[in-house]
Design a protein around this motif. Structure first.
Motif, PDB file in Angstrom:
ATOM      1  N   LYS A   7       0.831  -1.190   0.000  1.00 65.25           N
ATOM      2  CA  LYS A   7       0.000   0.000   0.000  1.00 65.25           C
ATOM      3  C   LYS A   7       0.871   1.248   0.000  1.00 65.25           C
ATOM      4  CE  LYS A   7      -4.217  -1.670   2.138  1.00 65.25           C
ATOM      5  NZ  LYS A   7      -5.138  -1.522   3.245  1.00 65.25           N
ATOM      6  N   LYS A   8       1.953   1.241   0.806  1.00 60.39           N
ATOM      7  CA  LYS A   8       2.841   2.370   0.865  1.00 60.39           C
ATOM      8  C   LYS A   8       3.522   2.576  -0.481  1.00 60.39           C
ATOM      9  CE  LYS A   8       5.563   4.230   4.566  1.00 60.39           C
ATOM     10  NZ  LYS A   8       6.481   3.992   5.648  1.00 60.39           N
ATOM     11  N   LYS A  11       0.998   3.871  -3.138  1.00 58.99           N
ATOM     12  CA  LYS A  11       0.717   5.290  -2.975  1.00 58.99           C
ATOM     13  C   LYS A  11       1.856   6.121  -3.570  1.00 58.99           C
ATOM     14  CE  LYS A  11      -2.241   5.163   1.085  1.00 58.99           C
ATOM     15  NZ  LYS A  11      -2.417   5.576   2.479  1.00 58.99           N
ATOM     16  N   LYS A  12       3.086   5.675  -3.389  1.00 55.87           N
ATOM     17  CA  LYS A  12       4.225   6.405  -3.941  1.00 55.87           C
ATOM     18  C   LYS A  12       4.178   6.394  -5.475  1.00 55.87           C
ATOM     19  CE  LYS A  12       7.598   5.941  -0.231  1.00 55.87           C
ATOM     20  NZ  LYS A  12       8.898   5.414   0.140  1.00 55.87           N
ATOM     21  N   LYS A  14       1.512   6.037  -7.359  1.00 54.29           N
ATOM     22  CA  LYS A  14       0.396   6.885  -7.773  1.00 54.29           C
ATOM     23  C   LYS A  14       0.804   8.356  -7.712  1.00 54.29           C
ATOM     24  CE  LYS A  14      -3.543   3.965  -6.602  1.00 54.29           C
ATOM     25  NZ  LYS A  14      -4.716   3.834  -5.746  1.00 54.29           N
TER      26      LYS A  14
END
Length: 176
Positions: A7-8, A11-12, A14
């Motif tokens: 997830k981390k 997000k990066k 994106k």
């Protein structure tokens, strides 16, 4: 734990993709905006430059005409040879205008040039006809005769190897 890392990392990615897309859009907009404004300013500069160039060209043409006129007035040929009568259609739009003329070319005493002129008379007549055919009736005026003579001299001289002509004389000239 792996789920949190994914997830981390997602997000990066994106954020990086959104940043790149925004950068591309801003860059493209800036490029097109600069091109449009630079093009308009360039057009204004070009039109000003072309007006200046036109004025300079007109001044040079006037100077050349004065130089041609004084040059042709100073030159009196020792000998001349006739090129027979020419009847040529002019370049006017309606195609019904023509010029009828008798031309003599002047040169200094040179027996070799005299024989060459006699031998190359058809080539010289062809050059004269080509120049006259490119003219419009409005261009064949007493004011423009010196320019026409200089153009004929410049067209004929490259054809000659044993000398050069120095003047052109019109015996008859009829523009109809």
């Amino acid at each position: 734990m792996e789920n949190k890392a994914e997830k981390k990392g997602g997000k990066k990615i994106k954020l990086i993709l959104i940043g790149l897309i925004a950068l591309i859009i801003v860059g493209a907009g800036g490029y097109f905006g600069y091109s449009k404004f630079a093009k308009d300013k360039g057009t204004q500069k070009t039109s000003t430059t072309s007006q200046t160039a036109q004025t300079t060209t007109q001044a040079q043409a006037k100077t050349n005409q004065n130089q041609n006129q004084s040059y042709l007035e100073q030159i009196v040929s020792e000998k001349n040879i006739g090129l027979d009568e020419c009847l040529v259609n002019l370049a006017d739009e309606d195609g019904k205008r023509y010029v009828k003329t008798k031309i003599f070319v002047g040169y200094d005493k040179n027996s070799k040039l005299e024989t060459e002129l006699t031998e190359k008379k058809p080539l010289i007549r062809d050059a004269v006809i080509a120049v006259l055919r490119s003219k419009k009736a409005a261009e064949i005026t007493p004011k423009n005769m010196d320019n026409l003579k200089m153009e004929l001299i410049q067209k004929i001289n490259p054809l000659l190897k044993k000398g050069q002509i120095n003047n052109v004389y019109f015996s008859d000239l009829l523009v109809q």
